[in-house]
Design a protein around this motif. Structure first.
Motif, PDB file in Angstrom:
ATOM      1  N   ASN A  95       0.686  -1.394   0.011  1.00 47.26           N
ATOM      2  CA  ASN A  95       0.016  -0.007  -0.002  1.00 47.26           C
ATOM      3  C   ASN A  95       0.773   1.283  -0.049  1.00 47.26           C
ATOM      4  O   ASN A  95       0.481   2.336  -0.274  1.00 47.26           O
TER       5      ASN A  95
ATOM      6  N   GLN B  10      -7.800  14.298  -2.948  1.00 43.83           N
ATOM      7  CA  GLN B  10      -6.683  13.682  -3.497  1.00 43.83           C
ATOM      8  C   GLN B  10      -7.369  12.453  -4.495  1.00 43.83           C
ATOM      9  O   GLN B  10      -8.235  11.843  -4.071  1.00 43.83           O
TER      10      GLN B  10
ATOM     11  N   SER C  67      -0.800   9.340  -4.421  1.00 38.60           N
ATOM     12  CA  SER C  67      -1.701  10.159  -4.030  1.00 38.60           C
ATOM     13  C   SER C  67      -1.469  11.540  -4.558  1.00 38.60           C
ATOM     14  O   SER C  67      -0.595  12.386  -4.516  1.00 38.60           O
TER      15      SER C  67
ATOM     16  N   SER D 155       3.742  12.939   0.431  1.00 35.88           N
ATOM     17  CA  SER D 155       2.517  13.245   0.766  1.00 35.88           C
ATOM     18  C   SER D 155       1.638  12.212   0.708  1.00 35.88           C
ATOM     19  O   SER D 155       0.331  12.210   1.214  1.00 35.88           O
ATOM     20  N   SER D 156       2.091  10.986  -0.086  1.00 36.83           N
ATOM     21  CA  SER D 156       1.243   9.651  -0.229  1.00 36.83           C
ATOM     22  C   SER D 156       1.186   8.970   1.164  1.00 36.83           C
ATOM     23  O   SER D 156       2.001   8.771   1.875  1.00 36.83           O
ATOM     24  N   LYS D 157      -0.200   8.693   1.439  1.00 33.61           N
ATOM     25  CA  LYS D 157      -0.130   7.892   2.676  1.00 33.61           C
ATOM     26  C   LYS D 157      -1.226   6.838   2.325  1.00 33.61           C
ATOM     27  O   LYS D 157      -2.109   6.781   1.372  1.00 33.61           O
TER      28      LYS D 157
ATOM     29  N   VAL E  90       1.062   3.159  -3.411  1.00 35.02           N
ATOM     30  CA  VAL E  90       0.026   3.893  -4.074  1.00 35.02           C
ATOM     31  C   VAL E  90       0.207   5.399  -3.901  1.00 35.02           C
ATOM     32  O   VAL E  90       0.829   5.985  -3.105  1.00 35.02           O
TER      33      VAL E  90
ATOM     34  N   ALA F  11      -6.163   8.616  -5.630  1.00 30.77           N
ATOM     35  CA  ALA F  11      -5.200   7.500  -5.484  1.00 30.77           C
ATOM     36  C   ALA F  11      -4.825   6.554  -6.664  1.00 30.77           C
ATOM     37  O   ALA F  11      -5.886   6.373  -7.293  1.00 30.77           O
TER      38      ALA F  11
ATOM     39  N   HIS G  42      -2.823   3.722  -8.167  1.00 29.57           N
ATOM     40  CA  HIS G  42      -2.485   2.436  -7.725  1.00 29.57           C
ATOM     41  C   HIS G  42      -1.484   1.660  -9.073  1.00 29.57           C
ATOM     42  O   HIS G  42      -1.455   2.149 -10.157  1.00 29.57           O
TER      43      HIS G  42
ATOM     44  N   ILE H 238      -8.769   2.262  -1.501  1.00 29.24           N
ATOM     45  CA  ILE H 238      -9.004   2.779  -2.716  1.00 29.24           C
ATOM     46  C   ILE H 238      -9.570   1.668  -3.557  1.00 29.24           C
ATOM     47  O   ILE H 238     -10.005   0.508  -3.117  1.00 29.24           O
TER      48      ILE H 238
ATOM     49  N   VAL I 216      -4.859   4.631   1.589  1.00 26.88           N
ATOM     50  CA  VAL I 216      -5.965   5.232   1.677  1.00 26.88           C
ATOM     51  C   VAL I 216      -6.860   4.023   1.122  1.00 26.88           C
ATOM     52  O   VAL I 216      -6.157   3.080   0.619  1.00 26.88           O
TER      53      VAL I 216
END
Ligand SMILES: [Zn+2]
Length: 478
Positions: free
Chosen positions: A361, A374, A366, A469-471, A364, A376, A378, A475, A473
């Motif tokens: 994960n 945002q 963002s 910044s991606s965390k 992914v 997501a 993949h 999706i 989520v």
């Protein structure tokens, strides 16, 4: 042979013999009612949890604090969840043998030259942590035999049986001796098959030479390496004809599978394994990976750790190892995103089936969405890159607002094509279009050529390097 080697050799024979016995029992349960499997799982869960409460200072306190031992029978859903940082932080109090210390083990693992046993007893494994968080795992004899059973079982599923003359198995695997595939291969190398273990860091030319010499009947490689080998085979430099092929550990797209079938004329089995002890394999129908739930419990959950129903993608797995009593692993977070197939498999096995393992994960991305918020993205959304005939492999980097794609072109790829679009322009346009379709706001995409791509210490190719910044989520996967 000195006495340590004799002890090691005896132990390895016992590991394989017990692993084979365990695999036979497990295979015998595969077609029986699920209730029987559930009974076995509950019995093992009680054993592991009570053992942890008795011998692990960490679990003694933690399980008491959370009141998890109050219910009878023990309810998995009420046990606390163990994250990777927590596991590493409390390692010394979590293990059930006070002689095991994290820092000493990390140092020892760094000096390993082959698959030595720690204190003549324990297997020590280190994961490079593609998520940037390394993990240290210790297996006692029983725990390791359940891993050996996983190897035997997936071999059985792909019809790999001892033969005369012996099967020739080639493994292109993790470069470090502390890697689970290296230690698994070393455990199984008791003479039933001829085994050639090649580190993934070997230059391609050497890899091709070694495989041409060895002529494997069984070939096990990471999908990204398999693609390089497929190219070499098509170009006539590699000439092998494995009867069985298996890939593991990285994302394999349907386009990649078809290219492998074209090059080697066999349909590769996709395998899954994580150092926490969850293993799985495709069956003869190749319709998703059955997870070996009798060795480990597996829960598919969303980003808030709520159970995810079959048919919907989860954000991570919670894995409970039912055999390792020296380092109890109870509801450990594994960052793989999985969709469980709600339908039974035509093979009749009752083990749940991951319709797709979508990668980790933290792969992914963002991106800012057109309507605010945002979106997501993949890793599978980049599959169009592997579908391009001129791309051998790729890696996506998120650099602030820019998506930078590094590609290794195939040798046949020219700098321009008939429609006068160069490869870089064609790919960056296609990806930008794809991202815009997903709802991203003005996606900026650049494409750069490379001779090779950086791999993790374990040799895996990480497809997506997300920005800070991606965390994780929740999706919808493609
Ligand atoms: Zn099946």
């Amino acid at each position: 042979m000195n006495s340590t080697e004799v002890r090691y050799h005896r132990r390895r024979l016992a590991d394989v013999a017990q692993g084979m016995r365990l695999a036979r029992t497990q295979i015998g349960r595969e077609q029986q009612p699920r209730a029987r499997l559930a009974l076995h799982q509950q019995r093992r869960l009680e054993t592991v949890v009570r053992h942890a409460a008795a011998y692990s200072p960490f679990y003694r306190t933690w399980l008491a604090e959370t009141g998890a031992l109050g219910s009878q029978p023990i309810d998995l859903a009420h046990l606390p969840i163990l994250s990777r940082p927590l596991l590493m932080e409390h390692f010394d109090e979590l293990v059930c043998d006070p002689r095991l210390h994290r820092d000493e083990l990390l140092e020892w693992v760094g000096q390993m030259t082959r698959d030595q046993l720690y204190l003549d007893r324990y297997r020590v494994l280190l994961t490079s942590g593609s998520s940037g968080r390394p993990g240290l795992f210790v297996y006692d004899a029983d725990g390791w035999r359940s891993i050996a059973a996983g190897f035997v079982r997936s071999a059985d599923w792909c019809q790999l049986r001892p033969t005369v003359p012996r099967q020739r198995m080639a493994w292109v695997a993790g470069a470090r001796p502390s890697h689970i595939t290296r230690q698994g291969g070393a455990t199984m190398a008791i003479g039933l098959h001829r085994i050639l273990s090649l580190p993934v860091t070997l230059p391609l030319r050497k890899l091709v030479e070694a495989l041409n010499r060895f002529q494997p009947t069984y070939l096990n490689v990471y999908p990204s390496i398999a693609m390089w080998l497929a190219d070499e085979q098509q170009a006539g430099r590699l000439h092998v004809s494995p009867q069985i092929m298996a890939t593991a550990a990285e994302l394999r797209t349907p386009e990649m599978t078809e290219q492998l079938v074209d090059a080697f004329q066999v349909r590769p089995f996709d395998l899954y394994g994580c150092t926490e002890g969850l293993f799985g394999s495709e069956c003869e129908y190749h319709q998703g990976i059955h997870l070996f739930e009798d060795t480990t419990l597996v829960e598919n959950v969303d980003a808030d750790s709520r159970p995810v129903p079959a048919g919907q993608p989860g954000a991570r797995l919670l894995v409970t190892n039912l055999h390792n009593l020296v380092q109890p692993l109870i509801r450990v977070e594994v960052t793989d995103m999985v969709t469980v197939d709600p339908d039974p498999c035509p093979c009749g096995r009752i083990l749940i089936r991951a319709k797709a393992i979508h990668g980790r994960n933290d792969d992914v991305l963002s991106l800012p969405a057109r309507g605010g918020g945002q979106v997501a993205v993949h890793p599978l959304h980049f599959a169009l890159l592997t579908a391009d005939p001129d791309v051998r492999e790729f890696q996506v980097h998120q650099d602030g607002p820019v998506i930078r794609i590094l590609i290794v072109p195939r040798s046949s790829a020219g700098s321009t094509t008939a429609d006068d679009d160069d490869l870089e322009t064609r790919l960056s346009r296609a990806v930008a279009r794809q991202l815009a379709q997903l709802g991203a706001r003005d996606p900026q995409v650049t494409v750069e050529r490379r001779h090779e791509l950086a791999r993790s210490a374990g040799g895996k190719l990480k497809l997506v390097i997300a920005g800070p910044s991606s965390k994780p989520v929740n999706i919808d996967t493609p």
